[in-house]
Design an enzyme around this catalytic site. Structure first.
Site, PDB file in Angstrom:
ATOM      1  N   ASP A 316       0.833  -1.191   0.000  1.00 52.73           N
ATOM      2  CA  ASP A 316       0.000   0.000   0.000  1.00 52.73           C
ATOM      3  C   ASP A 316       0.877   1.253   0.000  1.00 52.73           C
ATOM      4  O   ASP A 316       1.851   1.351   0.758  1.00 52.73           O
ATOM      5  CB  ASP A 316      -0.886  -0.021   1.247  1.00 52.73           C
ATOM      6  CG  ASP A 316      -1.803   1.171   1.340  1.00 52.73           C
ATOM      7  OD1 ASP A 316      -2.681   1.315   0.467  1.00 52.73           O
ATOM      8  OD2 ASP A 316      -1.638   1.961   2.290  1.00 52.73           O
ATOM      9  N   GLU A 353       1.816  -0.479  -5.032  1.00 54.38           N
ATOM     10  CA  GLU A 353       0.882   0.588  -5.381  1.00 54.38           C
ATOM     11  C   GLU A 353       1.779   1.814  -5.578  1.00 54.38           C
ATOM     12  O   GLU A 353       2.246   2.399  -4.591  1.00 54.38           O
ATOM     13  CB  GLU A 353      -0.133   0.823  -4.270  1.00 54.38           C
ATOM     14  CG  GLU A 353      -1.138   1.908  -4.636  1.00 54.38           C
ATOM     15  CD  GLU A 353      -2.121   2.204  -3.522  1.00 54.38           C
ATOM     16  OE1 GLU A 353      -3.306   2.450  -3.823  1.00 54.38           O
ATOM     17  OE2 GLU A 353      -1.709   2.193  -2.340  1.00 54.38           O
TER      18      GLU A 353
END
Length: 684
Positions: A316, A353
């Protein structure tokens, strides 16, 4: 000092070690079986390593840290506010939902009889993102006691669904122990998605069955391992969505839970004075220039790989992990290089990401990699290009009578985004997706013009406004058959593009049958059936979509040309690379000007690759990107006798495709394409 120079941190053989540079005193706090404090043991410093050895750290023992240090400025030391050991193997709340008191729990290593991992090659992977609780919570074909749990994911009916689709890997939203932010607790809601980590080594206990939770931490860990093993036995890898960019300490006003109470000035990025530098939008940003922070990330990932059998990780807001001392992103950052070169982690799949919310935070295409080993990255450009072509452009055309987007960006996405990923990394660096957990579902993408997020309690400020969506005539549900047909056709076109494009495709749970979140594009705090959980009570059109997804994944598996490892910029057909020959609708080679005009939105391309044993795999794709029907002429190719239909997005049911597949088109044949639609043929 480098990360590998630090001694082993956390609890090992009765000795607890914690890193803190600014602490002046640290104590181990022990609790009895009732959760009442019964001892404080002093920890002694050796440089920046504080340690204590005691026989009282036995399995089942609850413990926390009391840390004192300087006051004022960036520091938040409070010896009366207990904080967690970042290496705790299990995390427990001794308080309540509104006022939690987090402690670690000592666990006992337990051997587990692992069978071999699937070890699916990245080029053969089809990723399926899901939420452990939400995926099975409403699944009536799963026993009630297993719904919403780790064990529920390996129920035979769930496994059968994933296998029938052709899924090779599930990507689980955060399952490392997490908690809800203060503002959510005060509003009596929760952080449903889990992007607020408490324990980097602890499975989230609430996802275990009631029986496992009652049996204790070891049973929770065992259930997690059994989930991984069950998926492996079905040939499905397990990828974890991990959050190392920030922690549950929140921002400048948050109560210390983890690093804020251990050494806030060292573990978090901050500006001059006391203000934290927030590049995550979550209040704090882990400073990965600190060797102790690097060591924690590496130790945590190795632990989940070796102890829990995990096959890979999606990071993330991964750009935060690569920010240097100047707070700018550097692809050669020591942590990124350590992850890339680690002998254990090189055997896993590493997916970034590739953005955060700080300055210079968009870095798609700029993560480490070479021909030997490369990070993969979520490709948001692919998402935006495909959405714009098949969805948003039709909104513009219905208003103005003209489309704004031509074929150039779509063709680049289909070919693997070579404008974003270099030749050394190749198309497999691109994880292609149309939807993800944040944003509209596939069905909502074609059913809503704007987000509908008011029930999130943030006055509509949350969630992106750049959805590139279109409701095709009515906001939300519609009984109009023309609107419904347009929506279903758009969904099939989106899925078809995703699953034949070079790169690694990722689906989101429920998109294979058109799941809705009722226009909410950010249901991060919606732990409920209305927005958050997957509804398995399917309508006829939803049932009809599943075989389309199954067929497309099957075609991808059967045709190596649809999953190349390398780019091919030549006119020569090569192995492990797709040579793409582009034609206009009348079968003539495309001219340069045709790529950049929105007046032409239809094309054909022939993808070819060499196979072992002097064979070739060739697939012809027809794309018609307008609503009016138009004539197509099948292009001519060397040594091609004909083309057999494999898939047609204009067919409502797959059975219609199979009946049409009996006839074979020959080069030069004409056909009428209804629009917007796409077809896939195998060259004979």
């Amino acid at each position: 000092m480098q990360a590998h120079d630090l001694p082993q941190l956390g609890l090992h053989t009765g000795t607890l070690r914690v890193w803190s540079h600014h602490a002046s005193e640290m104590k181990l706090v022990l609790f009895d079986d009732a959760g009442v404090e019964d001892a404080r043991l002093p920890m002694r410093p050796d440089g920046d390593i504080w340690s204590v050895a005691t026989e009282r750290l036995t399995p089942g023992r609850r413990y926390a840290l009391s840390v004192d240090g300087p006051s004022g400025g960036v520091h938040r030391f409070n010896p009366e506010r207990f904080v967690l050991d970042p290496y705790a193997r299990h995390v427990e709340n001794l308080g309540d939902a509104r006022e939690p008191r987090w402690v670690g729990v000592v666990t006992e290593p337990e051997p587990f009889d692992w069978s071999p991992k699937p070890a699916t090659k990245l080029q053969d992977s089809v990723i399926y993102e899901l939420h452990v609780k939400g995926f099975t919570k409403l699944a009536e074909f799963v026993p009630e006691e297993l719904r919403g749990t780790y064990a529920g994911l390996t129920h035979p009916n769930i496994i059968a669904h994933l296998q029938r689709l052709g899924i090779t890997a599930v990507e689980l939203l955060p399952v490392q122990a997490f908690t809800s932010e203060t503002h959510l607790r005060r509003a009596d809601t929760t952080n449903y998605w889990g992007y607020n980590t408490l324990g980097f080594f602890a499975p989230h206990a609430d996802y275990a069955t009631a029986a496992a939770r009652a049996a204790g931490p070891d049973a929770v860990a065992r259930e997690f391992k059994e989930m991984v093993q069950g998926l492996h036995d079905a040939g499905i890898e397990v990828l974890l969505d991990v959050v190392y960019n920030h922690t549950a300490d929140e921002g400048d006003t948050g109560e210390p839970v983890l690093f804020a109470g251990i050494d806030r000035a060292s573990y978090y990025r901050h500006l001059d004075g006391e203000q934290l530098l927030d590049v995550t939008g979550c209040g704090n940003s882990l400073d990965t220039n600190l060797p102790a922070a690097q060591r924690l990330v590496l130790d945590s990932l190795r632990y989940w790989t070796q102890e829990f059998g995990v096959d890979g990780f999606r990071f993330d807001l991964a750009v935060t992990l690569g920010r240097g001392t100047d707070h700018a992103y550097h692809r050669d950052h020591p942590l990124l290089q350590a992850l890339t070169n680690d002998p254990v982690l090189r055997e896993t799949k590493l997916i970034a990401e590739p953005w955060d919310v700080g300055t210079g935070g968009w870095q798609t295409g700029n993560f480490p990699g070479d021909e030997e080993f490369s990070w993969a990255e979520w490709n948001d450009e692919f998402r935006d290009r495909v959405r714009s072509f098949w969805v948003h452009s039709f909104s513009q055309a219905r208003i103005t009578g003209q489309h704004r987007q031509g074929l150039g960006e779509l063709s680049t996405a289909l070919a693997g985004s070579s404008d974003r990923f270099n030749d050394a990394r190749g198309p497999l660096a691109s994880v292609n997706f149309i939807t993800a957990h944040d944003g509209f579902t596939l069905r909502d993408l074609v059913s809503y013009n704007v987000k509908h997020n008011l029930l999130n309690g943030e006055l509509g400020r949350d969630g992106t406004n750049d959805n590139r969506s279109f409701n095709f005539g009515r906001e939300g549900d519609s009984a109009d058959p023309l609107i419904d047909r347009s929506r279903q056709l758009a969904i099939r076109n989106l899925l078809g593009t995703l699953l034949i494009s070079a790169g690694v495709p990722m689906l989101v749970a429920g998109d294979e049958f058109g799941r809705t979140q009722r226009g909410n594009n950010n249901p991060y705090n919606q732990d409920n059936a209305e927005f958050g959980w997957v509804d398995w009570n399917l309508t006829g059109p939803q049932e009809a979509l599943i075989p389309h997804v199954r067929r497309l994944i099957q075609l991808r598996q059967e045709h190596p040309v649809l999953r190349p490892r390398r780019f091919n910029h030549t006119d020569t057909t090569r192995s492990e690379a797709a040579r793409l020959s582009w034609f206009d609708p009348l079968g003539e080679p495309m001219h340069d000007w045709q790529w950049h005009t929105p007046t032409l939105r239809s094309l054909q391309f022939l993808a070819s690759t060499e196979l072992p044993g002097d064979g070739r795999d060739r697939v012809l794709v027809l794309i018609h990107g307008v609503e009016d029907p138009a004539p197509f002429r099948i292009p001519r190719g060397p040594k091609i006798d004909g083309y057999r239909l494999l898939w047609d997005s204009s067919a409502e049911h797959v059975a219609e495709i199979d009946s049409d597949a009996m006839s074979v088109l020959v080069p030069g044949d004409r056909l009428r394409m209804v629009g917007p639609s796409m077809r896939i043929y195998a060259a004979l």
